[in-house]
Design a protein around this motif. Sequence first.
Motif, PDB file in Angstrom:
ATOM      1  N   SER A   1       0.856  -1.183   0.000  1.00  0.00           N
ATOM      2  CA  SER A   1       0.000   0.000   0.000  1.00  0.00           C
ATOM      3  C   SER A   1       0.896   1.238   0.000  1.00  0.00           C
ATOM      4  N   ALA A   2       0.365   2.341  -0.487  1.00  0.00           N
ATOM      5  CA  ALA A   2       1.138   3.584  -0.531  1.00  0.00           C
ATOM      6  C   ALA A   2       1.647   3.946   0.858  1.00  0.00           C
ATOM      7  N   PHE A   3       0.802   3.765   1.859  1.00  0.00           N
ATOM      8  CA  PHE A   3       1.200   4.087   3.232  1.00  0.00           C
ATOM      9  C   PHE A   3       2.397   3.242   3.657  1.00  0.00           C
ATOM     10  N   ASN A   4       2.307   1.927   3.469  1.00  0.00           N
ATOM     11  CA  ASN A   4       3.374   1.043   3.928  1.00  0.00           C
ATOM     12  C   ASN A   4       4.667   1.197   3.133  1.00  0.00           C
ATOM     13  N   LEU A   5       4.554   1.492   1.840  1.00  0.00           N
ATOM     14  CA  LEU A   5       5.767   1.732   1.050  1.00  0.00           C
ATOM     15  C   LEU A   5       6.497   2.962   1.568  1.00  0.00           C
ATOM     16  N   LEU A   6       5.763   4.036   1.793  1.00  0.00           N
ATOM     17  CA  LEU A   6       6.385   5.257   2.311  1.00  0.00           C
ATOM     18  C   LEU A   6       6.885   5.054   3.737  1.00  0.00           C
ATOM     19  N   LYS A   7       6.128   4.334   4.535  1.00  0.00           N
ATOM     20  CA  LYS A   7       6.551   4.066   5.920  1.00  0.00           C
ATOM     21  C   LYS A   7       7.900   3.345   5.937  1.00  0.00           C
ATOM     22  N   ARG A   8       8.080   2.358   5.046  1.00  0.00           N
ATOM     23  CA  ARG A   8       9.366   1.640   4.993  1.00  0.00           C
ATOM     24  C   ARG A   8      10.517   2.579   4.684  1.00  0.00           C
ATOM     25  N   VAL A   9      10.315   3.492   3.729  1.00  0.00           N
ATOM     26  CA  VAL A   9      11.360   4.458   3.373  1.00  0.00           C
ATOM     27  C   VAL A   9      11.657   5.370   4.562  1.00  0.00           C
ATOM     28  N   ILE A  10      10.614   5.842   5.218  1.00  0.00           N
ATOM     29  CA  ILE A  10      10.810   6.726   6.379  1.00  0.00           C
ATOM     30  C   ILE A  10      11.549   5.987   7.492  1.00  0.00           C
ATOM     31  N   LEU A  11      11.161   4.739   7.767  1.00  0.00           N
ATOM     32  CA  LEU A  11      11.843   3.972   8.819  1.00  0.00           C
ATOM     33  C   LEU A  11      13.321   3.768   8.494  1.00  0.00           C
ATOM     34  N   GLN A  12      13.642   3.514   7.233  1.00  0.00           N
ATOM     35  CA  GLN A  12      15.044   3.371   6.842  1.00  0.00           C
ATOM     36  C   GLN A  12      15.808   4.661   7.081  1.00  0.00           C
ATOM     37  N   ASN A  13      15.199   5.786   6.735  1.00  0.00           N
ATOM     38  CA  ASN A  13      15.861   7.073   6.932  1.00  0.00           C
ATOM     39  C   ASN A  13      15.998   7.421   8.411  1.00  0.00           C
ATOM     40  N   LEU A  14      14.998   7.080   9.207  1.00  0.00           N
ATOM     41  CA  LEU A  14      15.097   7.324  10.647  1.00  0.00           C
ATOM     42  C   LEU A  14      16.261   6.530  11.240  1.00  0.00           C
ATOM     43  N   GLU A  15      16.384   5.278  10.803  1.00  0.00           N
ATOM     44  CA  GLU A  15      17.462   4.420  11.292  1.00  0.00           C
ATOM     45  C   GLU A  15      18.824   4.974  10.885  1.00  0.00           C
ATOM     46  N   GLN A  16      18.951   5.419   9.646  1.00  0.00           N
ATOM     47  CA  GLN A  16      20.208   5.993   9.176  1.00  0.00           C
ATOM     48  C   GLN A  16      20.523   7.302   9.894  1.00  0.00           C
ATOM     49  N   GLY A  17      19.484   8.011  10.297  1.00  0.00           N
ATOM     50  CA  GLY A  17      19.665   9.266  11.017  1.00  0.00           C
ATOM     51  C   GLY A  17      19.844   9.076  12.508  1.00  0.00           C
ATOM     52  N   LYS A  18      19.965   7.837  12.944  1.00  0.00           N
ATOM     53  CA  LYS A  18      20.206   7.501  14.352  1.00  0.00           C
ATOM     54  C   LYS A  18      19.015   7.802  15.261  1.00  0.00           C
ATOM     55  N   TRP A  19      17.807   7.813  14.712  1.00  0.00           N
ATOM     56  CA  TRP A  19      16.614   7.956  15.542  1.00  0.00           C
ATOM     57  C   TRP A  19      16.162   6.549  15.884  1.00  0.00           C
ATOM     58  N   SER A  20      16.510   6.066  17.050  1.00  0.00           N
ATOM     59  CA  SER A  20      16.204   4.681  17.396  1.00  0.00           C
ATOM     60  C   SER A  20      14.787   4.501  17.930  1.00  0.00           C
ATOM     61  N   GLU A  21      14.266   5.487  18.613  1.00  0.00           N
ATOM     62  CA  GLU A  21      12.910   5.402  19.150  1.00  0.00           C
ATOM     63  C   GLU A  21      12.327   6.800  19.259  1.00  0.00           C
ATOM     64  N   PRO A  22      11.002   6.905  19.235  1.00  0.00           N
ATOM     65  CA  PRO A  22      10.382   8.221  19.323  1.00  0.00           C
ATOM     66  C   PRO A  22      10.587   8.861  20.698  1.00  0.00           C
ATOM     67  N   THR A  23      10.653  10.175  20.693  1.00  0.00           N
ATOM     68  CA  THR A  23      10.744  10.920  21.944  1.00  0.00           C
ATOM     69  C   THR A  23       9.338  10.986  22.555  1.00  0.00           C
ATOM     70  N   PRO A  24       9.217  11.368  23.814  1.00  0.00           N
ATOM     71  CA  PRO A  24       7.881  11.421  24.426  1.00  0.00           C
ATOM     72  C   PRO A  24       6.861  12.259  23.650  1.00  0.00           C
ATOM     73  N   ILE A  25       7.269  13.408  23.120  1.00  0.00           N
ATOM     74  CA  ILE A  25       6.296  14.224  22.375  1.00  0.00           C
ATOM     75  C   ILE A  25       5.892  13.529  21.079  1.00  0.00           C
ATOM     76  N   GLN A  26       6.813  12.802  20.455  1.00  0.00           N
ATOM     77  CA  GLN A  26       6.489  12.057  19.241  1.00  0.00           C
ATOM     78  C   GLN A  26       5.578  10.877  19.560  1.00  0.00           C
ATOM     79  N   MET A  27       5.816  10.224  20.679  1.00  0.00           N
ATOM     80  CA  MET A  27       4.967   9.099  21.085  1.00  0.00           C
ATOM     81  C   MET A  27       3.512   9.524  21.223  1.00  0.00           C
ATOM     82  N   GLN A  28       3.303  10.728  21.717  1.00  0.00           N
ATOM     83  CA  GLN A  28       1.944  11.225  21.962  1.00  0.00           C
ATOM     84  C   GLN A  28       1.306  11.824  20.715  1.00  0.00           C
ATOM     85  N   CYS A  29       2.063  12.563  19.908  1.00  0.00           N
ATOM     86  CA  CYS A  29       1.492  13.310  18.778  1.00  0.00           C
ATOM     87  C   CYS A  29       1.259  12.478  17.532  1.00  0.00           C
ATOM     88  N   ILE A  30       2.206  11.625  17.174  1.00  0.00           N
ATOM     89  CA  ILE A  30       2.128  10.910  15.900  1.00  0.00           C
ATOM     90  C   ILE A  30       0.824  10.125  15.740  1.00  0.00           C
TER      91      ILE A  30
END
Length: 105
Positions: free
Chosen positions: A29-58
């Motif tokens: 699905s378009a959502f899951n394809l984009l989600k995979r790309v975003i997750l790869q970029n987050l990992e490369q950017g050293k974002w291992s887990e969401p911060t508290p504000i991200q946990m609540q807002c996303i």
Amino acid sequence: LLPPSIDPISSFEEMTQPTWWKEEENNNSAFNLLKRVILQNLEQGKWSEPTPIQMQCIPGLLNGRKDILGAAPTGSGKSGAFILPALLLAAAPTNIFYGTSSSSS
């Protein structure tokens, strides 16, 4: 009426396709394809887990909340809390996002 309470996420992998997005949710699905790309970029950017504000807002932004008021210190991930859902929602076909028919006028 207040919208129902939405549970926070504890990992970026928990970002889910909004319930209003009627497209069949599958790995391609378009959502899951984009989600995979975003997750790869987050990992490369050293974002291992969401911060508290991200946990609540996303989750709220992905599921239709239009207004969110968040207060957190500088460097806490506020921008990411709003940008990640915006990127994912940008993949929604216009007729699905706005709830209109697919025919053009």
